[in-house]
Design a protein around this motif. Structure first.
Motif, PDB file in Angstrom:
ATOM      1  N   ASN A  14      12.891 -22.390  62.134  1.00 46.12           N
ATOM      2  CA  ASN A  14      12.905 -21.007  61.662  1.00 46.12           C
ATOM      3  C   ASN A  14      14.324 -20.549  61.328  1.00 46.12           C
ATOM      4  OD1 ASN A  14      10.171 -19.476  61.762  1.00 46.12           O
ATOM      5  ND2 ASN A  14      10.128 -20.753  63.585  1.00 46.12           N
ATOM      6  N   MET A  17      15.084 -21.687  57.861  1.00 44.91           N
ATOM      7  CA  MET A  17      14.453 -20.816  56.869  1.00 44.91           C
ATOM      8  C   MET A  17      15.239 -19.512  56.694  1.00 44.91           C
ATOM      9  SD  MET A  17      11.790 -22.706  56.126  1.00 44.91           S
ATOM     10  CE  MET A  17      12.758 -24.158  56.560  1.00 44.91           C
ATOM     11  N   VAL A  20      18.468 -20.019  54.683  1.00 44.40           N
ATOM     12  CA  VAL A  20      18.290 -20.101  53.228  1.00 44.40           C
ATOM     13  C   VAL A  20      18.311 -18.710  52.611  1.00 44.40           C
ATOM     14  CG1 VAL A  20      16.646 -20.690  51.422  1.00 44.40           C
ATOM     15  CG2 VAL A  20      17.087 -22.308  53.253  1.00 44.40           C
ATOM     16  N   ASN A 154       1.870 -20.986  58.275  1.00 44.90           N
ATOM     17  CA  ASN A 154       1.385 -22.167  57.572  1.00 44.90           C
ATOM     18  C   ASN A 154       0.477 -22.953  58.508  1.00 44.90           C
ATOM     19  OD1 ASN A 154       1.459 -25.099  56.631  1.00 44.90           O
ATOM     20  ND2 ASN A 154       2.502 -24.070  54.938  1.00 44.90           N
ATOM     21  N   ILE A 171       5.500 -21.557  61.389  1.00 47.88           N
ATOM     22  CA  ILE A 171       6.429 -21.450  60.269  1.00 47.88           C
ATOM     23  C   ILE A 171       5.805 -20.573  59.193  1.00 47.88           C
ATOM     24  CG2 ILE A 171       7.766 -22.710  58.548  1.00 47.88           C
ATOM     25  CD1 ILE A 171       8.562 -23.339  61.410  1.00 47.88           C
ATOM     26  N   ASP A 172       6.574 -19.564  58.737  1.00 54.29           N
ATOM     27  CA  ASP A 172       6.065 -18.622  57.732  1.00 54.29           C
ATOM     28  C   ASP A 172       6.040 -19.286  56.355  1.00 54.29           C
ATOM     29  OD1 ASP A 172       5.640 -16.447  55.956  1.00 54.29           O
ATOM     30  OD2 ASP A 172       6.427 -15.077  57.454  1.00 54.29           O
ATOM     31  N   ASN A 173       4.914 -19.135  55.649  1.00 53.04           N
ATOM     32  CA  ASN A 173       4.801 -19.665  54.289  1.00 53.04           C
ATOM     33  C   ASN A 173       5.883 -19.107  53.363  1.00 53.04           C
ATOM     34  OD1 ASN A 173       2.507 -21.517  54.000  1.00 53.04           O
ATOM     35  ND2 ASN A 173       1.267 -19.792  54.687  1.00 53.04           N
ATOM     36  N   ASP A 175       8.922 -18.248  54.122  1.00 54.22           N
ATOM     37  CA  ASP A 175      10.182 -18.938  54.385  1.00 54.22           C
ATOM     38  C   ASP A 175      10.198 -20.313  53.729  1.00 54.22           C
ATOM     39  OD1 ASP A 175      11.080 -16.802  55.849  1.00 54.22           O
ATOM     40  OD2 ASP A 175      10.455 -17.618  57.768  1.00 54.22           O
ATOM     41  N   LEU A 176       9.065 -21.000  53.728  1.00 58.70           N
ATOM     42  CA  LEU A 176       8.989 -22.304  53.069  1.00 58.70           C
ATOM     43  C   LEU A 176       9.210 -22.160  51.568  1.00 58.70           C
ATOM     44  CD1 LEU A 176       5.922 -23.889  54.936  1.00 58.70           C
ATOM     45  CD2 LEU A 176       8.323 -24.550  55.153  1.00 58.70           C
ATOM     46  N   TRP A 177       8.600 -21.148  50.961  1.00 56.46           N
ATOM     47  CA  TRP A 177       8.787 -20.917  49.534  1.00 56.46           C
ATOM     48  C   TRP A 177      10.230 -20.529  49.234  1.00 56.46           C
ATOM     49  CZ3 TRP A 177       6.245 -21.660  45.073  1.00 56.46           C
ATOM     50  CH2 TRP A 177       4.906 -22.066  45.156  1.00 56.46           C
ATOM     51  N   THR A 179      12.842 -21.502  50.838  1.00 53.43           N
ATOM     52  CA  THR A 179      13.623 -22.738  50.918  1.00 53.43           C
ATOM     53  C   THR A 179      13.486 -23.549  49.632  1.00 53.43           C
ATOM     54  OG1 THR A 179      13.256 -22.812  53.314  1.00 53.43           O
ATOM     55  CG2 THR A 179      13.973 -24.855  52.247  1.00 53.43           C
ATOM     56  N   LYS A 244       9.376  -9.904  52.471  1.00 47.72           N
ATOM     57  CA  LYS A 244       9.383 -10.144  53.913  1.00 47.72           C
ATOM     58  C   LYS A 244       9.382  -8.840  54.719  1.00 47.72           C
ATOM     59  CE  LYS A 244      11.831 -13.126  57.224  1.00 47.72           C
ATOM     60  NZ  LYS A 244      10.823 -14.198  57.301  1.00 47.72           N
TER      61      LYS A 244
END
Length: 328
Positions: A14, A17, A20, A154, A171-173, A175-177, A179, A244
């Protein structure tokens, strides 16, 4: 595997994320500083202004509605349509390019050759102007931003890590996007700066304004281009942070979190902005996890600045910055 170690791994991910998102804001600072030597205090407000404009266009809001209604005694707030997210993003980018032209035409082209402190004070004035202008243009209420990015935990990662460790990683979707988008953005900017004609011109202007002018490089064009790129980076950062936590005027304060990132990575390095953001993001999360309970918590508010202070003492140019040697 002990529960504490597994939880620390989740905190680490996290932190990456979050780092980023910090790096996205720092990129705008680096772009402008590389090309003009200007430390752009207004970068956080650019992210806020871009996000406000995007929400306003998507929702079909009437610009300056409160001012128009006060002057003419009307009650008009919306045009009655909604613009698709992609079209709204493109229109917002047009607005940011127009803003970049206006900033260069009305402010910075008159300050060529001035001391850095003069240019810095100009960006402070620009920041407060844009904040007030955005308030008048779109209103000061908190706005929800939804451009279709997936949000929430996720479930795939949660199920996989639960199967491996017996503990799910949350893990938050979004945050993945963030990144993924930041990685593409950094790769594109590095390729542009190193291999394109305008990228080489930008680096020439950064090295020496007068020399660049003498070989036919248009200083005005380069500055408008760089401010446009910074506006695009601010738009991406505004989308991520606005999705967010909502589009509100505290969004402009994310620029303050980018300052330690710049001190760690170096003011002139695009990769440094990313590495610095990751170090700050991971460091503050792990420090809060390990040390926070011992000192009453809330260490995330000051950890990044203490780390940046240590870098200023022992390596002021940052990890990737160029060491300046002056001979007398």
């Amino acid at each position: 595997m002990p529960d504490q170690l597994i939880f620390a791994m989740e905190v680490f991910l996290n932190g990456l994320m979050a780092g980023v998102l910090y790096a996205l804001v720092a990129l705008g600072f680096v772009l402008i500083f590389k090309a003009s030597g200007i430390f752009n205090f207004a970068q956080g407000v650019l992210a806020l202004f871009a996000a406000l404009t995007l929400v306003g266009i998507m929702d079909g809001q009437v610009p300056f509605a409160h001012l128009i209604n006060a002057v003419f005694g009307t009650e008009v707030h919306h045009f009655g349509w909604h613009v698709p997210a992609l079209a709204a993003i493109l229109l917002t980018m047009v607005v940011m390019v127009a803003l970049a032209w206006a900033v260069n035409h009305f402010i910075f082209r008159h300050l060529v050759g001035q001391e850095p402190i003069i240019l810095f004070m100009a960006t402070i004035g620009l920041a407060y102007f844009l904040e007030g202008f955005g308030d008048i243009m779109w209103g000061a209420d908190i706005k929800k931003l939804d451009v279709g990015l997936p949000q929430g935990i996720n479930t795939v990662i949660d199920e996989v890590t639960y199967g491996i460790f017996g503990y799910g990683f949350f893990i938050d979707n979004l945050d993945l996007w963030a990144t993924f988008v930041a990685a593409l953005l950094v790769i594109a900017l590095v390729i542009f700066a190193q291999y394109s004609k305008h990228g080489r011109a930008m680096r020439a202007v950064a090295d020496d304004h007068q020399a660049a002018l003498s070989v036919g490089v248009s200083l005005n064009f380069i500055w408008v281009m760089v401010w446009s790129l910074a506006g695009f980076v601010a738009l991406v950062a505004g989308i991520m942070w606005g999705t967010k936590s909502g589009v509100q005027f505290s969004l402009s304060l994310i620029a303050l979190k980018a300052l330690p990132v710049l001190m760690l990575g170096g003011f002139t390095s695009i990769p440094g902005a990313i590495v610095g953001g990751l170090i700050i993001g991971v460091g503050e999360k792990l420090f809060e996890f390990a040390i926070g309970p011992m000192v009453g918590g809330a260490t995330e508010n000051w950890f990044a600045y203490v780390l940046a202070l240590l870098f200023l003492v022992f390596r002021p140019q940052g990890l990737f910055g160029e060491k300046i040697i002056e001979r007398v």
